[in-house]
Design an enzyme around this catalytic site. Structure first.
Site, PDB file in Angstrom:
ATOM      1  CG  ASP A   1      -1.851  -1.146   1.296  1.00 33.93           C
ATOM      2  OD1 ASP A   1      -2.518  -1.370   0.278  1.00 33.93           O
ATOM      3  OD2 ASP A   1      -1.918  -1.829   2.330  1.00 33.93           O
TER       4      ASP A   1
ATOM      5  CD  GLU B   1       6.435  13.922   3.804  1.00 31.23           C
ATOM      6  OE1 GLU B   1       5.437  13.710   3.085  1.00 31.23           O
ATOM      7  OE2 GLU B   1       6.891  15.068   4.008  1.00 31.23           O
TER       8      GLU B   1
ATOM      9  CG  ASP C   1     -21.249  -4.145 -13.647  1.00 37.46           C
ATOM     10  OD1 ASP C   1     -21.841  -3.974 -14.728  1.00 37.46           O
ATOM     11  OD2 ASP C   1     -21.360  -3.385 -12.673  1.00 37.46           O
TER      12      ASP C   1
END
Ligand SMILES: [Ca+2]
Ligand SMILES: [Ca+2]
Ligand SMILES: [Zn+2]
Ligand SMILES: [Zn+2]
Length: 513
Positions: free
Chosen positions: A139, A205, A373
């Site tokens: 991630d 950060e 879908d």
């Protein structure tokens, strides 16, 4: 305009104080500039005079984070006290990968500082962090770079911008990533003011990686300016932000309860009617999952009709909604119709049928399903069908697991509106979900996304997007469908087989071209 004033305007544009689409710099109104200047001073902890003085000049030349103070698209919408960006993770376990290191610090020290910072954030967010050794499964990708380093935000040499990070889901695969300017003199020594303290910057950060914006609060780690070691720690604002997005908020995985597959009762061949009886399925598998051993089961195979098709019918124009392998058979979905095949080109008798007649459970539902879908057989042998923002889990008899559920349960970023196609591949089996230009890999056993979104064109070279459907057939052959074309994909060579694309309707439904 003096050079200092020009630099001020550049600074204001870069960090979101002025709208980048506002027109030529010369046209920016005086009072707009004064308001922007006051805002700059506020973030910098200066008196909000609106006058461009020496302190302000010093401020815009000091060391800081490269992330805009006012999110570029959210200009004018900044009344939140603790500043949470619109994007946050919808899961409680995150993976990270250290892409490279700076030669200025020992590798193990960098890893330690990163772990230290993560465990700090973990304490206030209750998030779990796991280091992985593959960028594709991370991630948060952490890297060092100088000047142009692969995104649209080049670094600026020693000083000024020290690092930047991307909010969850921001800019596709960059979401969550952290970049450090390797022109800085990175240091671990937090007792002096020489160099830049790596831990302070990584702590800041990471706040962005978890969804926090810059804060004007002086005690917040999310203040944009670097204040030197020891002065920066997680503050009240930061803790409130984490609490609101990760502790006070329920996440999809909080509700996941694993329902074991219901064993299908044996049925008598011949008594079955294809419109209604799911249980007439053979219990073959579509790929060789090593985690599922199907029970011995009476198989039933209807006769095979000889397909006679011509190009004028709608089905021969391709554009299939979904092509899936369920229990050893192929299901082709297009609009309100469903075809059942025992192999490509070989349609079972009496098909196509109405989709909602076959899957009556979908018709009984409050939601109006116009089409499917994407659909796949989960490694636990339950069937998952996607329609718009919802998905349905079907055990062969009825819907389970509180279906319909939101596709966001998979941990997708909020902008996703539908899933285009799904396939299960690999051993242990992983679920690949495709939407638009991107794909995700999901672990159906652990119920987590294993990676942030990646570009289809980079990992499935030669496939046209958006993908209509993807079929993983016996022995792991994979076919991608788009409009009326299909490609056979070679996973070993990581590209399409030669001779493709070919005609999809001809392949699946035996249409003549
Ligand atoms: Ca710099
Ligand atoms: Ca589709
Ligand atoms: Zn920042
Ligand atoms: Zn960057």
């Amino acid at each position: 305009m003096s050079m200092n004033q020009e630099n001020m305007i550049k600074f204001m544009l870069k960090f979101g104080y002025l709208d980048q689409n506002a027109g030529p710099q010369a046209l920016i109104a005086g009072d707009t500039l004064v308001a922007a200047l006051k805002s700059v001073q506020k973030f910098g902890g200066l008196e909000e005079t609106g006058v461009f003085d020496n302190d302000t000049l010093k401020l815009i030349n000091s060391k800081r984070c490269g992330v805009p103070d006012i999110p570029l698209k959210l200009n004018g919408n900044k009344n939140k006290r603790y500043v949470v960006s619109s994007n946050v993770w919808n899961k409680r376990s995150l993976t990270y990968y250290i892409f490279n290191f700076t030669p200025k610090l020992p590798h193990e020290s960098i890893r330690n500082e990163i772990q230290k910072a993560l465990s700090k954030w973990s304490r206030f967010s209750q998030l779990k962090f796991l280091e992985v050794n593959n960028e594709n499964f991370a991630d948060i990708v952490i890297s060092f770079g100088v000047a142009d380093h692969g995104d649209q935000f080049p670094f600026d040499g020693p000083g000024n911008t020290l690092a930047h990070a991307f909010y969850p889901g921001e800019l596709g695969p960059l979401g969550g990533d952290i970049h450090f300017d390797d022109s800085e003199d990175w240091t671990l020594d937090n007792s002096t003011n020489n160099g830049v303290d790596f831990y302070s910057v990584v702590l800041h950060e990471m706040g962005h990686s978890l969804g926090l914006r810059h804060s004007t609060a002086p005690d917040s780690i999310m203040n944009p300016y670097y204040k030197g070691p020891q002065l920066q720690d997680i503050g009240y604002d930061d803790i409130s932000g984490m609490r609101s997005v990760y502790i006070a908020r329920s996440l999809p995985e909080d509700y996941v309860s694993f329902t074991p597959p219901i064993q299908l009762p044996p049925i008598t061949p011949g008594k079955s009617h294809p419109h209604v009886h799911w249980s007439s399925f053979s219990h073959e598998t579509c790929t060789d999952y090593d985690t599922v051993t199907p029970e011995p089961f009476t198989t039933f195979k209807p006769e095979i009709a000889t397909p006679k098709k011509n190009d004028n019918t709608d089905e021969c124009k391709g554009n299939f909604d979904a092509v899936s392998c369920f229990r050893g058979e192929i299901f082709v979905f297009k609009k309100n119709l469903l075809w059942r095949l025992n192999k490509p080109g070989s349609i079972l008798q009496r098909y196509p049928v109405q989709l909602l007649k076959f899957f009556q459970v979908l018709a009984n539902n409050d939601h109006n399903i116009v089409k499917i879908d994407a659909a796949y057989e989960r490694p636990d042998s339950n069937i998952v069908m996607f329609s718009g923002k919802n998905y349905y889990v079907f055990n062969g008899n009825h819907l389970i697991e509180n279906s319909p559920k939101s596709i966001m349960d998979y941990g997708f970023p909020p902008f996703l509106v539908r899933v285009d196609a799904v396939m299960v591949f690999g051993g242990p089996p992983l679920t690949y979900l495709f939407s638009g230009e991107y794909f995700w890999i999901y672990d159906d056993q652990k119920k987590i996304l294993l990676q942030n979104h990646r570009l289809i064109k980079e990992h499935f070279k030669g496939i046209k997007t958006p993908i209509d459907a993807v079929l993983t057939w016996k022995s792991g052959d994979t076919y991608f469908f788009s409009e009326n074309q299909y490609w056979k994909f070679n996973h070993n060579l990581n590209k399409t087989e030669p001779g493709y694309p070919k005609n999809a309707a001809e392949f699946l439904l035996g249409c003549t071209s």
